[in-house]
Design a protein around this motif. Structure first.
Motif, short mmCIF file in Angstrom:
data_model
loop_
_atom_site.label_atom_id
_atom_site.label_comp_id
_atom_site.label_asym_id
_atom_site.label_seq_id
_atom_site.Cartn_x
_atom_site.Cartn_y
_atom_site.Cartn_z
N ARG A 26 -7.01 -4.55 10.25
CA ARG A 26 -5.60 -4.26 10.87
C ARG A 26 -4.49 -5.04 9.92
O ARG A 26 -3.46 -4.53 9.86
N LEU A 27 -4.78 -6.37 9.56
CA LEU A 27 -3.83 -7.03 8.76
C LEU A 27 -3.72 -6.07 7.29
O LEU A 27 -2.37 -6.09 6.65
N ARG A 28 -4.69 -5.74 6.73
CA ARG A 28 -4.73 -5.08 5.49
C ARG A 28 -3.96 -3.58 5.66
O ARG A 28 -3.33 -3.11 4.78
N ALA A 29 -4.04 -2.99 6.94
CA ALA A 29 -3.47 -1.90 7.14
C ALA A 29 -1.95 -2.08 7.20
O ALA A 29 -1.10 -1.26 7.09
N GLU A 30 -1.69 -3.05 7.98
CA GLU A 30 -0.15 -3.41 8.30
C GLU A 30 0.65 -3.65 6.80
O GLU A 30 1.53 -3.20 6.42
N ALA A 31 -0.14 -4.28 5.97
CA ALA A 31 0.23 -4.78 4.66
C ALA A 31 0.42 -3.38 3.60
O ALA A 31 1.49 -3.21 3.07
N ALA A 32 -0.50 -2.49 3.94
CA ALA A 32 -0.20 -1.20 3.23
C ALA A 32 0.76 -0.37 3.83
O ALA A 32 1.54 0.08 3.05
N VAL A 33 1.10 -0.49 5.00
CA VAL A 33 2.32 0.35 5.49
C VAL A 33 3.62 -0.40 4.86
O VAL A 33 4.61 0.12 4.28
N LEU A 34 3.76 -1.66 4.92
CA LEU A 34 4.70 -2.36 4.18
C LEU A 34 5.08 -2.13 2.70
O LEU A 34 6.18 -1.73 2.12
N LEU A 35 3.76 -2.05 2.08
CA LEU A 35 3.94 -1.63 0.50
C LEU A 35 4.14 -0.56 0.22
O LEU A 35 4.91 -0.12 -0.67
N ARG A 36 3.84 0.43 1.33
CA ARG A 36 4.16 2.01 1.20
C ARG A 36 5.86 2.07 1.20
O ARG A 36 6.41 2.88 0.53
N PHE A 37 6.36 1.38 2.23
CA PHE A 37 7.74 1.47 2.09
C PHE A 37 8.39 0.80 1.08
O PHE A 37 9.34 1.40 0.40
N LEU A 38 7.88 0.05 0.53
CA LEU A 38 8.41 -0.64 -0.92
C LEU A 38 8.35 0.20 -1.99
O LEU A 38 9.23 0.30 -2.84
N ASP A 39 7.18 1.22 -2.04
CA ASP A 39 6.96 2.13 -3.15
C ASP A 39 7.84 3.11 -2.92
O ASP A 39 8.70 3.49 -4.06
N ASN A 40 8.62 3.37 -1.86
CA ASN A 40 9.15 4.42 -1.71
C ASN A 40 10.77 3.89 -1.96
O ASN A 40 11.79 4.57 -2.51
N THR A 41 11.22 2.70 -1.69
CA THR A 41 12.30 2.03 -1.83
C THR A 41 12.65 2.00 -3.55
O THR A 41 13.84 2.47 -4.16
N GLU A 42 11.60 1.42 -4.13
CA GLU A 42 11.69 1.35 -5.45
C GLU A 42 11.92 2.63 -6.28
O GLU A 42 12.62 2.93 -7.15
N ASP A 43 11.28 3.89 -5.78
CA ASP A 43 11.48 5.22 -6.34
C ASP A 43 12.90 5.52 -5.88
O ASP A 43 13.38 6.09 -6.86
N THR A 44 13.34 5.39 -4.72
CA THR A 44 14.62 5.60 -4.48
C THR A 44 15.87 4.83 -5.44
O THR A 44 16.43 5.57 -5.84
N ALA A 45 15.44 3.62 -5.68
CA ALA A 45 16.38 2.75 -6.48
C ALA A 45 16.25 3.11 -7.95
O ALA A 45 17.24 3.26 -8.65
#
Length: 113
Positions: A87-106
């Motif tokens: 579950r902790l790994r899944a939570e980290a994956a969610v956050l990292l997915r948001f970071l990937d989208n943010t970096e693409d947008t930037a």
């Protein structure tokens, strides 16, 4: 959130709380109570402006929260804790997915400039 993705909800709630805490006014900057007759009066007189976080600050906090979850998952090696570690790994994956989208947008915004 409607799909009741518990890992995503937990990760986002924890990260939003961390962002809210980061925006709080530092204790040394908060006004101190003095004499009653010298205290401010009126609506909002005792309010202090919250700090504004930049994009780098937000990305740093989100990255730190993902890192904390991955480190905690790595520490849970016992078979009894396998579900919690996953579950902790899944939570980290969610956050990292948001970071990937943010970096693409930037990057898109930087390319447009």
């Amino acid at each position: 959130m409607r799909a009741r993705d518990k890992a995503a909800v937990s990760a986002l709630r924890g990260t939003l709380a961390a962002l809210d805490n980061a925006e709080a006014v530092p204790v040394e900057a908060a006004p101190r109570a003095g004499a009653l007759e010298a205290s401010p009066v009126g609506a909002g007189a005792t309010e202090a402006a919250r700090r504004e976080l930049g994009e780098r600050d937000v990305v740093g906090i989100v990255r730190a929260k993902a890192s904390e979850r991955l480190e905690a998952a790595a520490q849970l090696t016992a078979p009894a804790h396998a579900a919690r570690a996953e579950r902790l790994r899944a939570e980290a994956a969610v956050l990292l997915r948001f970071l990937d989208n943010t970096e693409d947008t930037a990057e898109d915004v930087a390319a447009d400039v």
